[in-house]
Design a protein around this motif. Structure first.
Motif: not given
Length: 149
Positions: A136-149
Motif C-alpha cells: 500500500k505504501e509502495l502504491d502511494e509512493l508510485k502515485s506521488v512520483s507520477r504526479r511530480r512528473k
C-alpha cells in the motif's frame, strides 16, 4: 312422576287403570354395597426368604462388577477394567502399561506440534499484514512520483 294409563284385560273387559311406579325421587338415596377389604398379598417372594438370603439379594455388598466380552472375562478394580486371567485382550499388563505410556507421549507430542502450527500461523498472518502495508505504501509512493512528473 305421574300416573300411567294402562289397558288391562280382566275377565273379558278392557278398562283404564292407573299404576303408580315405586321410584322415589328424594328418599332412599343410592348406596352401593360395600366391597370387602382386599387381601394384601405381595407380588414378590422376597418376604419369604430368611435374613441372610435377603441380605445377599438386597444388601449393600454387591461384590466386584464383572463382565464377559468376546470370551474375555473382565472385572472392575480401582477404577479400571482388569482381565481376570491377567491378560487384557491378548496383551499382558506390562505391554498394556507400555502402550499407555507410548500413547501419552504421542498425545504430548501432538499437543506440542499443534502449538507450533499455531505459532507459525500467527507469524504468517503478521508477515502477510506487513506485506500488505508495504504494498500500500509502495502504491502511494508510485502515485506521488507520477504526479511530480
Amino acid at each position: 312422576m305421574g300416573t300411567v294409563p294402562l289397558w288391562i284385560h280382566r275377565a273379558g273387559s278392557i278398562g283404564l287403570s292407573t299404576i303408580r311406579p315405586k321410584m322415589p325421587l328424594f328418599g332412599n338415596t343410592f348406596s352401593p354395597k360395600k366391597t370387602p377389604p382386599r387381601k394384601s398379598a405381595s407380588l414378590s417372594n422376597l418376604h419369604s426368604l430368611d435374613r441372610s438370603t435377603r441380605e445377599v439379594e438386597l444388601g449393600l455388598d454387591y461384590g466386584t462388577p464383572t463382565m464377559n466380552l468376546a470370551g474375555q472375562s473382565l472385572k472392575f478394580e480401582n477404577g479400571q477394567w482388569i482381565a481376570d486371567t491377567g491378560i487384557s485382550g491378548g496383551v499382558d499388563r506390562r505391554e498394556a502399561q507400555r502402550l499407555r505410556r507410548r500413547n501419552q507421549q504421542l498425545e504430548e507430542e501432538n499437543n506440542l506440534l499443534r502449538l507450533k502450527v499455531d505459532i507459525l500461523l500467527d507469524m504468517l498472518s503478521e508477515t502477510t499484514a506487513e506485506s500488505h502495508l508495504m504494498e500500500k505504501e509502495l502504491d502511494e509512493l508510485k502515485s506521488v512520483s507520477r504526479r511530480r512528473k
